[in-house]
Design a protein around this motif. Structure first.
Motif, short mmCIF file in Angstrom:
data_model
loop_
_atom_site.label_atom_id
_atom_site.label_comp_id
_atom_site.label_asym_id
_atom_site.label_seq_id
_atom_site.Cartn_x
_atom_site.Cartn_y
_atom_site.Cartn_z
N HIS A 294 0.78 -1.09 -0.09
CA HIS A 294 -0.07 0.03 0.21
C HIS A 294 0.77 1.42 0.00
O HIS A 294 2.18 1.31 0.43
CB HIS A 294 -0.76 0.06 1.30
CG HIS A 294 -1.84 -1.23 1.15
ND1 HIS A 294 -2.98 -1.06 0.23
CD2 HIS A 294 -2.05 -2.48 1.91
CE1 HIS A 294 -3.60 -2.01 0.73
NE2 HIS A 294 -3.02 -2.96 1.65
N PRO A 295 0.51 2.32 -0.55
CA PRO A 295 1.14 3.66 -0.65
C PRO A 295 1.57 3.98 0.96
O PRO A 295 0.60 4.07 1.80
CB PRO A 295 0.30 4.65 -1.01
CG PRO A 295 -0.78 3.81 -1.97
CD PRO A 295 -0.92 2.50 -1.11
N GLY A 296 2.68 4.17 1.09
CA GLY A 296 3.39 4.70 2.47
C GLY A 296 3.92 3.54 3.21
O GLY A 296 4.70 3.66 4.37
N GLN A 297 3.62 2.29 2.65
CA GLN A 297 4.30 1.17 3.64
C GLN A 297 5.90 1.18 3.32
O GLN A 297 6.65 0.93 4.61
CB GLN A 297 3.76 -0.21 3.14
CG GLN A 297 2.44 -0.41 3.92
CD GLN A 297 1.90 -1.82 3.50
OE1 GLN A 297 1.56 -2.14 2.38
NE2 GLN A 297 1.58 -2.72 4.66
N ILE A 298 6.34 1.24 2.21
CA ILE A 298 7.78 1.28 1.80
C ILE A 298 8.16 2.84 1.79
O ILE A 298 7.99 3.21 0.72
CB ILE A 298 8.06 0.55 0.90
CG1 ILE A 298 7.74 -1.09 0.52
CG2 ILE A 298 9.57 0.23 0.40
CD1 ILE A 298 8.29 -1.77 1.95
N THR A 299 8.79 3.24 2.77
CA THR A 299 9.13 4.75 2.81
C THR A 299 10.31 4.86 3.68
O THR A 299 10.55 4.03 4.50
CB THR A 299 8.08 5.58 3.27
OG1 THR A 299 8.27 6.97 3.27
CG2 THR A 299 7.39 5.34 4.59
N ASP A 300 11.04 5.80 3.64
CA ASP A 300 12.19 6.22 4.47
C ASP A 300 11.61 6.68 6.10
O ASP A 300 12.40 6.88 6.82
CB ASP A 300 13.22 7.14 3.77
CG ASP A 300 13.60 6.51 2.54
OD1 ASP A 300 13.82 5.33 2.71
OD2 ASP A 300 14.26 7.66 1.69
N ARG A 301 10.51 7.48 5.78
CA ARG A 301 9.93 8.27 7.17
C ARG A 301 8.65 7.70 7.21
O ARG A 301 7.81 7.43 6.29
CB ARG A 301 9.83 9.55 7.07
CG ARG A 301 11.39 10.21 6.80
CD ARG A 301 11.31 11.58 6.61
NE ARG A 301 12.64 12.45 6.70
CZ ARG A 301 13.46 12.47 5.61
NH1 ARG A 301 13.02 12.12 4.49
NH2 ARG A 301 14.61 13.03 5.69
N THR A 302 8.42 7.45 8.74
CA THR A 302 6.80 7.08 9.01
C THR A 302 6.09 8.33 9.74
O THR A 302 6.79 8.98 10.52
CB THR A 302 7.15 5.92 9.94
OG1 THR A 302 7.59 4.91 9.12
CG2 THR A 302 5.60 5.34 10.36
N ILE A 303 4.87 8.70 9.16
CA ILE A 303 4.64 10.00 9.85
C ILE A 303 3.23 9.55 10.50
O ILE A 303 2.45 8.58 10.20
CB ILE A 303 3.80 10.94 8.55
CG1 ILE A 303 5.09 11.38 7.74
CG2 ILE A 303 3.10 11.85 9.03
CD1 ILE A 303 4.66 11.98 6.45
N LEU A 304 3.02 10.13 11.71
CA LEU A 304 1.86 9.84 12.53
C LEU A 304 0.93 11.04 12.66
O LEU A 304 1.56 12.31 12.71
CB LEU A 304 2.51 9.48 13.94
CG LEU A 304 2.98 8.12 14.27
CD1 LEU A 304 3.59 8.06 15.41
CD2 LEU A 304 2.33 7.01 13.71
N ASN A 305 -0.16 10.81 12.49
CA ASN A 305 -1.19 11.95 12.88
C ASN A 305 -1.66 12.11 14.40
O ASN A 305 -2.18 10.85 14.78
CB ASN A 305 -2.52 11.70 12.07
CG ASN A 305 -3.36 13.06 12.05
OD1 ASN A 305 -3.31 13.78 12.68
ND2 ASN A 305 -4.41 13.00 10.91
N VAL A 306 -1.06 13.09 15.18
CA VAL A 306 -1.33 13.14 16.39
C VAL A 306 -2.85 13.16 16.95
O VAL A 306 -3.30 12.78 17.75
CB VAL A 306 -0.42 14.30 17.21
CG1 VAL A 306 -0.38 14.38 18.69
CG2 VAL A 306 1.06 14.06 16.72
N PHE A 307 -3.42 14.37 16.20
CA PHE A 307 -4.72 14.59 16.61
C PHE A 307 -5.72 13.86 16.00
O PHE A 307 -6.95 13.56 16.62
CB PHE A 307 -4.92 16.28 16.49
CG PHE A 307 -4.04 17.05 17.23
CD1 PHE A 307 -3.67 16.80 18.41
CD2 PHE A 307 -3.73 18.34 16.95
CE1 PHE A 307 -3.05 17.34 19.33
CE2 PHE A 307 -2.82 19.21 17.65
CZ PHE A 307 -2.71 18.67 18.87
N GLY A 308 -5.61 13.57 14.83
CA GLY A 308 -6.41 12.41 14.12
C GLY A 308 -7.70 13.32 13.66
O GLY A 308 -8.79 12.66 13.63
N GLY A 309 -7.73 14.69 13.73
CA GLY A 309 -8.91 15.44 13.06
C GLY A 309 -9.81 15.64 14.26
O GLY A 309 -10.84 16.07 13.82
#
Length: 644
Positions: A294-309
């Motif tokens: 899936h898009p974003g699984q193979i990447t150099d950086r992992t991004i987290l959404n802190v507030f989640g909207g």
């Protein structure tokens, strides 16, 4: 009654003395009277009774090594001690004292001491050489003496200029030297931690952001290795698939960005489409083929959404320091590529067979790998694999009967495939056919007749279809393919060669002689070998009948004695071209023919190689078999009555 003045009869200690003056302690320094030295009391500078002089330097035990002075015997030999001292900080409330680490060096050659403090980043204090190298006096009340080797040990305190240093450890050389001096070395201690540095480390850990900025320095790698490409010559065995065959590939590894591209070497008239690349330039995963990510699984950086909207319509994203849920994918690197390795190119097993000179030099410089040429295995008997180490029966070793073309042999864990042999090996095995079944034409014909008797007519039709012009001969490659098809691989490569040699058409043509002379003169010219006059003179000396002829074996032995730089197989082939029915050779004619100075033969086209770096192929040495007469073979197998 007085004793005679003989050795051992007098108790007067003044006998033999030349100095009887009384030493004084006072002298003048800069025209000022002061106490200079107190080590010279008594008559003649000798100490008084009951008093010993204080040693000025370290006293080393005698008889333990060289009698040279200490500044020669102990040159560049230093004792190293680990120490620390407490530095009070009265002007700050954050810290009351500091633990400062240092190194104490004691130079054995002159008893000098040096104290160094390692530099600490952002310490704000001048560090480095804490006490320069010189002799340091002992503390009060012995300030007239200096430190010697006997004043040092582990887990002791020493005072250097009113500062207390705690020695807690030393290196192994220092421990060994102290033990040789007769000093009982104490067990090592530990250095306490600096309270300020502990608090500082906690502060730095708290200052570590939750959004770390990872830096990928690819620009430096690009600037250092731009244009540097490793080239490997590979082989992909696709013979198991339908209409498949071995495929030659060239792998390029780009050092600037660790990407790989693969090109296929397509021979002329092979029937294959000339595609530009076998594999486009990209990073090659080790465990391919893989699933769809899936898009974003193979990447150099992992991004987290802190507030989640949750806070309005705005979210806040930051980098995940732990990289939760990220998939790691391993790619091939330069250290994974080496000659003999099998790599996975998207499910295809590719063997790395060779590389160019730049690649060899790169691996030799960076990794210390270059394959050295020379003798791979010393002469000796080799055990067959798969035998028990301890057993009652004797071990089995490889014999001459186990070696034939197409055989797989294992020598000390290395598997070898025998591809071809020289003319001497084939001739010897055919002359001793009872010992070598792979060269016994009678056994091979019986085996072939048992295989092909049920389908004799079909076999004849196959041979006839491969000879549409009815020349009654086939070239060796076509004959080999036919034999492999009709026997379904039940004959070995050596057995097919034996059949081809038995039914071959061997003609002594001028073209073959010219080709052999060109090969021989090329080797002789390379080593500037031109002592043909001496060789002819030696032949004349050995020709006692003066008929101009010598046996072929005698001429060959003469060539070997002069160390003529021609391979043995080529020399035998050349001698066979010049010998008569009695195996005698006109030596004048032979040596004049190979004399590259007088009768130079034009270089053969077979000696030239295409100047293409992306072409690699292994060519077995050619056999003296070009064409095979297949009708006598069919006659010996099936007779004349069924011939169509």
């Amino acid at each position: 009654m007085s004793l005679p003045l003989l050795p051992g009869y007098s108790f007067n200690k003044n006998l033999g003395k030349e100095k009887f003056h009384k030493s004084q302690h006072w002298g003048f320094c800069n025209h000022v009277g002061m106490l200079l030295n107190e080590d010279k009391p008594g008559i003649g500078g000798q100490p008084l009774f009951g008093r010993s002089l204080k040693p000025k330097y370290s006293v080393f035990p005698r008889g333990l090594g060289s009698a040279a002075p200490s500044w020669v015997a102990f040159d560049k030999q230093v004792l190293s001690f680990d120490a620390y001292f407490e530095d009070e900080v009265p002007e700050k409330n954050q810290e009351l004292y500091r633990i400062r680490h240092c190194k104490i060096y004691f130079y054995l050659e002159d008893d000098t001491i040096q104290v160094l403090e390692p530099q600490l980043k952002n310490s704000g204090m001048p560090q480095g050489t804490f006490i320069r190298r010189h002799r340091i006096p002992l503390p009060h009340p012995n300030e007239d003496q200096f430190y010697t080797i006997h004043d040092f040990n582990i887990n002791i305190d020493i005072v250097l200029y009113s500062r207390v240093f705690k020695i807690y450890d030393c290196d192994q050389f220092t421990k060994n030297f102290l033990r040789k001096m007769g000093i009982a070395v104490n067990p090592p201690g530990c250095c306490p931690a600096d309270p300020y540095m502990k608090e500082r480390k906690k502060t730095l850990d708290r200052m570590n952001p939750f959004r770390p900025y990872e830096r990928f320095d690819t620009l430096r790698q690009f600037l250092e290795h731009d244009g540097h490409v490793l080239r490997f010559y590979c082989l992909w065995d696709d013979s198991e698939s339908m209409f498949g065959d071995p495929r030659e590939l060239v792998l390029h590894y780009f050092l600037s960005d660790d990407t790989i591209e693969v090109k296929e070497v397509i021979p002329a008239n092979s029937g294959r489409d000339a595609v530009p690349l076998f594999l486009n330039r990209r990073k090659l995963p080790k465990f391919a083929p893989t699933g769809i990510y899936h898009p974003g699984q193979i990447t150099d950086r992992t991004i987290l959404n802190v507030f989640g909207g949750l806070v309005g319509n705005r979210g806040r994203c930051l980098l995940d320091n732990c990289k939760t849920g990220a998939l790691k994918q391993e790619f091939y690197k330069a250290e994974d590529l080496k000659i003999g390795a099998i790599i996975n190119i998207w499910g295809r097993k590719v063997l790395l067979c060779d590389c160019d000179e730049f690649t060899k030099q790169y691996y030799k410089t960076k990794y210390g790998v270059g394959v050295l040429g020379g003798k791979f295995l010393e002469r000796g008997r080799i055990k067959k694999p798969g035998q028990l180490l301890f057993k009652s029966e004797p071990s089995e070793f490889y014999k001459a009967q186990d070696l034939f073309v197409g055989a797989h042999v294992c020598f000390n864990g290395h598997i070898f495939i025998l591809l071809n042999g020289d003319e001497y090996a084939f001739t010897y095995m055919e002359q001793h056919a009872d010992e070598f079944p792979m060269s016994n034409i009678e056994l091979i014909l019986k085996k072939l007749k048992a295989i092909g008797s049920p389908s004799a007519r079909e076999i004849k039709l196959v041979f006839a279809s491969t000879d549409p012009k009815h020349t009654k001969v086939l070239d060796y490659e076509t004959f080999r393919d036919v034999m492999m098809n009709i026997t379904n691989g039940k004959l070995t490569e050596h057995e097919i060669m034996t059949i081809g040699r038995y039914y071959s058409v061997r003609e002594d043509s001028d073209a073959d002689l010219t080709f052999l002379l060109a090969l021989a003169q090329e080797q002789l010219k390379k080593y500037t070998f031109e002592v043909f006059d001496k060789m002819i003179a030696m032949c004349i000396y050995k020709d006692q009948a003066k008929i101009g002829l010598l046996p072929s074996s005698a001429v060959r032995t003469l060539c070997k004695s002069f160390r003529m730089p021609v391979s043995d197989d080529l020399l035998r082939a050349l001698l066979s071209k010049f010998q008569d029915s009695q195996e005698h050779i006109d030596y004048q004619k032979f040596f004049c023919a190979i004399n590259w100075r007088v009768n130079q033969v034009p270089p053969s086209q077979a000696l030239t190689r295409p100047n293409n770096e992306d072409v690699w192929s292994y060519v077995a040495p050619p056999l003296p078999v070009k064409c095979i007469r297949y009708l006598p073979l069919l006659e010996d197998l099936f007779g004349l009555e069924d011939q169509s």
